[in-house]
Design a protein around this motif. Structure first.
Motif, mmCIF file in Angstrom:
data_model
loop_
_atom_site.group_PDB
_atom_site.id
_atom_site.type_symbol
_atom_site.label_atom_id
_atom_site.label_comp_id
_atom_site.label_asym_id
_atom_site.label_seq_id
_atom_site.Cartn_x
_atom_site.Cartn_y
_atom_site.Cartn_z
ATOM 1 N N TYR A 1 6.300 4.550 11.218
ATOM 2 C CA TYR A 1 6.121 5.166 10.022
ATOM 3 C C TYR A 1 4.364 5.316 9.939
ATOM 4 C CZ TYR A 1 5.294 6.565 5.048
ATOM 5 O OH TYR A 1 4.662 7.412 3.962
ATOM 6 N N ILE A 2 3.881 6.580 9.755
ATOM 7 C CA ILE A 2 2.503 6.792 9.612
ATOM 8 C C ILE A 2 2.092 7.196 8.314
ATOM 9 C CG2 ILE A 2 0.380 8.170 10.348
ATOM 10 C CD1 ILE A 2 2.129 8.762 12.998
ATOM 11 N N PRO A 3 1.505 6.334 7.388
ATOM 12 C CA PRO A 3 1.415 6.559 6.224
ATOM 13 C C PRO A 3 0.584 7.926 5.592
ATOM 14 C CG PRO A 3 0.341 4.316 6.765
ATOM 15 C CD PRO A 3 0.706 5.112 7.942
ATOM 16 N N ARG A 4 0.937 8.425 4.580
ATOM 17 C CA ARG A 4 0.315 9.601 4.326
ATOM 18 C C ARG A 4 -0.834 9.039 3.427
ATOM 19 N NH1 ARG A 4 4.791 12.917 1.139
ATOM 20 N NH2 ARG A 4 2.856 13.677 0.279
ATOM 21 N N THR A 5 -1.848 10.240 3.314
ATOM 22 C CA THR A 5 -3.268 9.836 2.691
ATOM 23 C C THR A 5 -3.309 10.894 1.573
ATOM 24 O OG1 THR A 5 -4.288 9.656 4.703
ATOM 25 C CG2 THR A 5 -5.668 10.023 2.947
ATOM 26 N N GLU A 6 -3.426 10.387 0.387
ATOM 27 C CA GLU A 6 -3.367 11.020 -0.766
ATOM 28 C C GLU A 6 -4.490 10.890 -1.525
ATOM 29 O OE1 GLU A 6 0.360 11.191 -2.872
ATOM 30 O OE2 GLU A 6 1.454 11.594 -1.204
ATOM 31 N N PRO A 7 -5.183 11.737 -2.447
ATOM 32 C CA PRO A 7 -6.004 11.463 -3.207
ATOM 33 C C PRO A 7 -5.843 10.697 -4.445
ATOM 34 C CG PRO A 7 -5.391 13.735 -3.708
ATOM 35 C CD PRO A 7 -4.582 13.177 -2.687
ATOM 36 N N ALA A 8 -4.743 10.414 -5.074
ATOM 37 C CA ALA A 8 -4.293 9.519 -5.951
ATOM 38 C C ALA A 8 -2.844 9.435 -6.232
ATOM 39 C CB ALA A 8 -4.806 10.128 -7.247
ATOM 40 N N PRO A 9 -2.361 8.396 -6.897
ATOM 41 C CA PRO A 9 -0.609 8.582 -7.131
ATOM 42 C C PRO A 9 -0.327 9.555 -7.904
ATOM 43 C CG PRO A 9 -1.449 6.366 -7.318
ATOM 44 C CD PRO A 9 -2.920 7.145 -7.163
ATOM 45 N N PRO A 10 0.689 10.240 -7.401
ATOM 46 C CA PRO A 10 1.090 11.574 -8.354
ATOM 47 C C PRO A 10 1.393 11.048 -10.192
ATOM 48 C CG PRO A 10 2.878 10.894 -6.747
ATOM 49 C CD PRO A 10 1.792 9.978 -6.609
ATOM 50 N N ARG B 1 -3.128 5.431 0.543
ATOM 51 C CA ARG B 1 -2.332 5.350 1.594
ATOM 52 C C ARG B 1 -1.030 5.257 0.944
ATOM 53 N NH1 ARG B 1 -4.023 3.365 6.920
ATOM 54 N NH2 ARG B 1 -6.017 5.009 7.180
ATOM 55 N N ARG B 2 -0.067 6.028 1.194
ATOM 56 C CA ARG B 2 1.361 5.936 0.611
ATOM 57 C C ARG B 2 2.361 5.504 1.492
ATOM 58 N NH1 ARG B 2 4.935 11.155 -1.706
ATOM 59 N NH2 ARG B 2 6.885 9.838 -1.628
ATOM 60 N N SER B 3 3.166 4.445 1.130
ATOM 61 C CA SER B 3 4.223 3.873 2.077
ATOM 62 C C SER B 3 5.478 4.794 2.047
ATOM 63 C CB SER B 3 4.746 2.596 1.280
ATOM 64 O OG SER B 3 5.344 2.666 0.173
ATOM 65 N N GLN B 4 6.461 4.384 2.854
ATOM 66 C CA GLN B 4 7.700 4.948 2.675
ATOM 67 C C GLN B 4 8.367 4.629 1.636
ATOM 68 O OE1 GLN B 4 6.711 2.624 4.910
ATOM 69 N NE2 GLN B 4 8.665 1.876 5.891
#
Length: 80
Positions: A14-23, A53-56
């Motif tokens: 799994y490659i963690p997604r990168t996001e600006p903030a939790p939704p 970084r967002r986990s699965q």
């Protein structure tokens, strides 16, 4: 003896997604530092640098928190 099936199968990591903030529609899970409830599953968001970084998705919050702790430890090691 029969050989094991699919012995040359590639391991998918799994490659963690990168996001600006939790939704906005995610809700923080009480008692856990980095775990949010998102569409009925538990997801960890860890601040790494200037992005999250967002986990699965996990079915239990403990697993998501464990993933978050592991990501933080790996991040600490790469800074040295």
């Amino acid at each position: 003896m029969k050989p094991l099936r699919q012995q040359n199968r590639q391991v998918i990591s799994y490659i963690p997604r990168t996001e600006p903030a939790p939704p906005d529609h995610a809700t923080k899970v009480d008692g856990f530092r980095d775990v949010w409830l998102l569409r009925g599953k538990y997801v960890a968001f860890v601040l790494m640098g200037n992005a999250f970084r967002r986990s699965q998705a996990f079915s239990v919050p403990e697993s998501a928190q464990r993933w978050a702790v592991q990501m933080k430890q790996e991040g600490d090691m790469s800074d040295e």
